[in-house]
Scaffold this motif. Structure first.
Motif, PDB file in Angstrom:
ATOM      1  N   UNK A 226       0.811  -1.208   0.000  1.00  0.00           N
ATOM      2  CA  UNK A 226       0.000   0.000   0.000  1.00  0.00           C
ATOM      3  C   UNK A 226       0.845   1.259   0.000  1.00  0.00           C
ATOM      4  N   UNK A 227       1.954   1.250   0.747  1.00  0.00           N
ATOM      5  CA  UNK A 227       2.836   2.411   0.803  1.00  0.00           C
ATOM      6  C   UNK A 227       3.489   2.671  -0.551  1.00  0.00           C
ATOM      7  N   UNK A 228       3.997   1.620  -1.178  1.00  0.00           N
ATOM      8  CA  UNK A 228       4.689   1.807  -2.459  1.00  0.00           C
ATOM      9  C   UNK A 228       3.717   2.177  -3.568  1.00  0.00           C
ATOM     10  N   UNK A 229       2.480   1.688  -3.481  1.00  0.00           N
ATOM     11  CA  UNK A 229       1.443   2.046  -4.451  1.00  0.00           C
ATOM     12  C   UNK A 229       1.255   3.564  -4.501  1.00  0.00           C
ATOM     13  N   UNK A 230       1.197   4.194  -3.332  1.00  0.00           N
ATOM     14  CA  UNK A 230       1.001   5.644  -3.243  1.00  0.00           C
ATOM     15  C   UNK A 230       2.286   6.390  -3.569  1.00  0.00           C
ATOM     16  N   UNK A 231       3.425   5.870  -3.119  1.00  0.00           N
ATOM     17  CA  UNK A 231       4.713   6.535  -3.331  1.00  0.00           C
ATOM     18  C   UNK A 231       4.971   6.772  -4.814  1.00  0.00           C
ATOM     19  N   UNK A 232       4.619   5.790  -5.647  1.00  0.00           N
ATOM     20  CA  UNK A 232       4.892   5.894  -7.084  1.00  0.00           C
ATOM     21  C   UNK A 232       4.226   7.111  -7.698  1.00  0.00           C
ATOM     22  N   UNK A 233       2.991   7.377  -7.319  1.00  0.00           N
ATOM     23  CA  UNK A 233       2.290   8.534  -7.878  1.00  0.00           C
ATOM     24  C   UNK A 233       2.642   9.836  -7.207  1.00  0.00           C
ATOM     25  N   UNK A 234       2.829   9.789  -5.887  1.00  0.00           N
ATOM     26  CA  UNK A 234       3.081  11.013  -5.127  1.00  0.00           C
ATOM     27  C   UNK A 234       4.445  11.621  -5.428  1.00  0.00           C
ATOM     28  N   UNK A 235       5.337  10.865  -6.034  1.00  0.00           N
ATOM     29  CA  UNK A 235       6.636  11.426  -6.399  1.00  0.00           C
ATOM     30  C   UNK A 235       6.570  12.198  -7.715  1.00  0.00           C
ATOM     31  N   UNK A 286      -2.888  -5.833 -11.875  1.00  0.00           N
ATOM     32  CA  UNK A 286      -1.907  -4.829 -11.446  1.00  0.00           C
ATOM     33  C   UNK A 286      -0.740  -4.777 -12.413  1.00  0.00           C
ATOM     34  N   UNK A 287      -0.247  -5.931 -12.808  1.00  0.00           N
ATOM     35  CA  UNK A 287       0.887  -5.993 -13.728  1.00  0.00           C
ATOM     36  C   UNK A 287       0.555  -5.323 -15.055  1.00  0.00           C
ATOM     37  N   UNK A 288      -0.623  -5.615 -15.595  1.00  0.00           N
ATOM     38  CA  UNK A 288      -1.025  -5.065 -16.894  1.00  0.00           C
ATOM     39  C   UNK A 288      -1.243  -3.555 -16.803  1.00  0.00           C
ATOM     40  N   UNK A 289      -1.901  -3.088 -15.740  1.00  0.00           N
ATOM     41  CA  UNK A 289      -2.165  -1.645 -15.621  1.00  0.00           C
ATOM     42  C   UNK A 289      -0.897  -0.853 -15.338  1.00  0.00           C
ATOM     43  N   UNK A 290       0.127  -1.503 -14.833  1.00  0.00           N
ATOM     44  CA  UNK A 290       1.383  -0.810 -14.555  1.00  0.00           C
ATOM     45  C   UNK A 290       2.080  -0.391 -15.846  1.00  0.00           C
ATOM     46  N   UNK A 291       1.848  -1.121 -16.919  1.00  0.00           N
ATOM     47  CA  UNK A 291       2.540  -0.821 -18.182  1.00  0.00           C
ATOM     48  C   UNK A 291       2.162   0.563 -18.724  1.00  0.00           C
ATOM     49  N   UNK A 292       0.858   0.879 -18.924  1.00  0.00           N
ATOM     50  CA  UNK A 292       0.541   2.244 -19.384  1.00  0.00           C
ATOM     51  C   UNK A 292       0.889   3.311 -18.351  1.00  0.00           C
ATOM     52  N   UNK A 293       0.812   2.953 -17.064  1.00  0.00           N
ATOM     53  CA  UNK A 293       1.179   3.923 -16.031  1.00  0.00           C
ATOM     54  C   UNK A 293       2.652   4.292 -16.145  1.00  0.00           C
ATOM     55  N   UNK A 294       3.509   3.291 -16.337  1.00  0.00           N
ATOM     56  CA  UNK A 294       4.941   3.553 -16.462  1.00  0.00           C
ATOM     57  C   UNK A 294       5.241   4.342 -17.733  1.00  0.00           C
ATOM     58  N   UNK A 295       4.565   3.984 -18.818  1.00  0.00           N
ATOM     59  CA  UNK A 295       4.766   4.720 -20.072  1.00  0.00           C
ATOM     60  C   UNK A 295       4.368   6.181 -19.920  1.00  0.00           C
ATOM     61  N   UNK A 386       9.819   7.222  -9.670  1.00  0.00           N
ATOM     62  CA  UNK A 386       8.472   6.675  -9.774  1.00  0.00           C
ATOM     63  C   UNK A 386       8.476   5.339 -10.502  1.00  0.00           C
ATOM     64  N   UNK A 387       9.228   5.231 -11.589  1.00  0.00           N
ATOM     65  CA  UNK A 387       9.303   3.978 -12.337  1.00  0.00           C
ATOM     66  C   UNK A 387       9.889   2.858 -11.485  1.00  0.00           C
ATOM     67  N   UNK A 388      10.893   3.186 -10.685  1.00  0.00           N
ATOM     68  CA  UNK A 388      11.452   2.191  -9.764  1.00  0.00           C
ATOM     69  C   UNK A 388      10.400   1.731  -8.766  1.00  0.00           C
ATOM     70  N   UNK A 389       9.593   2.680  -8.289  1.00  0.00           N
ATOM     71  CA  UNK A 389       8.523   2.339  -7.351  1.00  0.00           C
ATOM     72  C   UNK A 389       7.477   1.438  -8.006  1.00  0.00           C
ATOM     73  N   UNK A 390       7.230   1.634  -9.312  1.00  0.00           N
ATOM     74  CA  UNK A 390       6.300   0.748 -10.034  1.00  0.00           C
ATOM     75  C   UNK A 390       6.783  -0.695  -9.987  1.00  0.00           C
TER      76      UNK A 390
END
Length: 436
Positions: A226-235, A286-295, A386-390
């Protein structure tokens, strides 16, 4: 106890279930709006109270810090109260605190009112998330989470534009007045339609229960995820608007369109992702949705001056990708926690996520600066963080799935034995559990 901890308290009729979820989304909408409404008020508040940017940042930070503190404190006691009763009390207090923000005559009183609003708002968010986990069956929990989380894109759509319009027309008091009035309207509706969810009283002392919440292997992995989920966006989010203005060339008057485009697209994508969360393995979603998020993060943090339509498209991709990670992840975390610990756990994870957001903002602040020509520099470095957090988020999700497979899989096809949930016995902490 070896039963699946995700079992609901009761099955509601479909119509009442929808009504409950829409009501919880309305409650969460006012909660999120209360936080977002501060962003467009900075200039007016600094002028009215004769404060500097640092003092204004304290007004913003006060909400998050208070929410984190109250969330951790709530972990000791929330499971001992009926969910609906606790929600009604804290939501009423939240409305009063928001009204106090509107009526604050000085900077100090406004700061104290923001602390009170944050403390109440943090607990409101924890309780309603726990209520979803208690009432909604696991096979529909992803869609339920997406309905409640639709409050986030709606707040993005309305928060900044409405705040700007009301503050311009009626000064800074008006947005808080509107929120207080909205909460006063929603409260009796919630009191009428929300089901009672009995407390999960335990023979354990609050300290012993908190020890289980913090140290059981399933809980530890859920909290880290939960912490890393938020950290990725909040950065990324704190410097999105400045980057759009200083680097991309979006004018301040066009800036609300960025949030509008992202919010509208997210509002339509969330129900689809909720259905996918219920249909497929949640970790796979989660894995699939992470791809467009990272892009989207890579493009956003490297975006040069471009026409407005391109900026809107990138912002929409960012909002959709970033928010799309939440339904599968939070459904998986909620499923992994046993009923009797869920309220306290969701309160603690809310505190952890608030803290993670604060750390992410500070980290981004250390990496991003303004050059002599007024451009924002270092934003790509924040993007790499952020990408590392993903990547870490996906790995932590896999780790949670390993120890609690029932939390990730579609209950209709789940025939794998569930991992043993937290027990009330001496081994509750599972400190020596080889799976940790």
């Amino acid at each position: 106890m070896n039963s699946d901890p995700a079992a609901p308290v009761a099955i509601l009729p479909a119509r009442r279930e929808r009504t409950m979820l829409i009501t919880l989304a309305a409650v969460q909408f006012t909660n999120i709006m209360d936080f977002m409404i501060m962003m467009p008020l900075g200039a007016q508040l600094m002028e009215v109270f004769a404060i500097n940017p640092t003092q204004f940042s304290r007004l913003v930070a006060a909400y998050g810090l208070a929410a984190a503190t109250s969330g951790f404190a709530g972990g000791f006691v929330l499971d001992r109260f009926d969910r609906k009763r606790a929600l009604m009390v804290m939501y009423a207090a939240f409305a009063v605190a928001t009204l106090a923000c509107a009526l604050a005559p000085t900077y100090l009183t406004l700061l104290l009112a923001r602390v009170a609003a944050g403390a109440c708002g943090g607990l409101v968010g924890s309780i309603l998330t726990a209520m979803v986990g208690d009432v909604i069956p696991p096979e529909r929990r992803g869609r339920a989470m997406s309905v409640v989380m639709s409050s986030f894109p709606l707040a993005s759509i309305f928060g900044v534009p409405v705040g700007i319009m009301l503050a311009t027309a009626f000064e800074w008091h008006a947005p808080f007045m509107l929120l207080a009035a909205s909460s006063a309207i929603i409260w009796p509706v919630a009191a009428r339609v929300l089901p009672a969810v009995p407390s999960h009283k335990s023979a354990q002392s609050p300290l012993a229960q908190m020890r289980v919440i913090l140290f059981h292997p399933i809980h530890r992995r859920g909290l880290a995820l939960g912490a890393m989920l938020v950290f990725a966006g909040a950065s990324i989010v704190p410097f999105m608007a400045p980057s759009m203005v200083l680097n991309v060339g979006v004018s301040e008057t066009q800036l609300p369109l960025i949030y509008l485009a992202g919010g509208v697209c997210t509002f339509f994508s969330m129900p689809f992702l909720g259905r996918m969360t219920d249909r497929f393995d949640k970790w796979h979603v989660l894995l699939v949705t992470t791809i467009p998020a990272a892009l989207s993060v890579f493009i956003l943090t490297h975006l040069p001056a471009v026409p407005l339509p391109i900026a809107l498209a990138v912002a929409a991709l960012f909002f959709v990708g970033m928010s799309g990670r939440f339904p599968p992840t939070m459904a998986m975390i909620t499923n992994a926690v046993e009923d009797r610990y869920r309220g306290g756990f969701m309160s603690v994870i809310s505190a952890v996520q608030q803290a993670a957001a604060g750390v992410a903002s500070i980290t981004a602040g250390l990496l991003v600066s303004t050059s002599a020509n007024g451009r924002l520099v270092g934003y790509p470095r924040a993007g790499y963080v952020s990408l590392t957090a993903f990547v870490i988020t996906v790995w932590l999700g896999w780790r949670l799935r390993q120890i609690a497979p029932f939390a990730a899989r579609n209950p209709a096809t789940n025939h794998v034995a569930a991992a043993t949930p937290p027990s009330a016995g001496p081994a509750a902490n599972a400190v020596d559990d080889p799976t940790r």
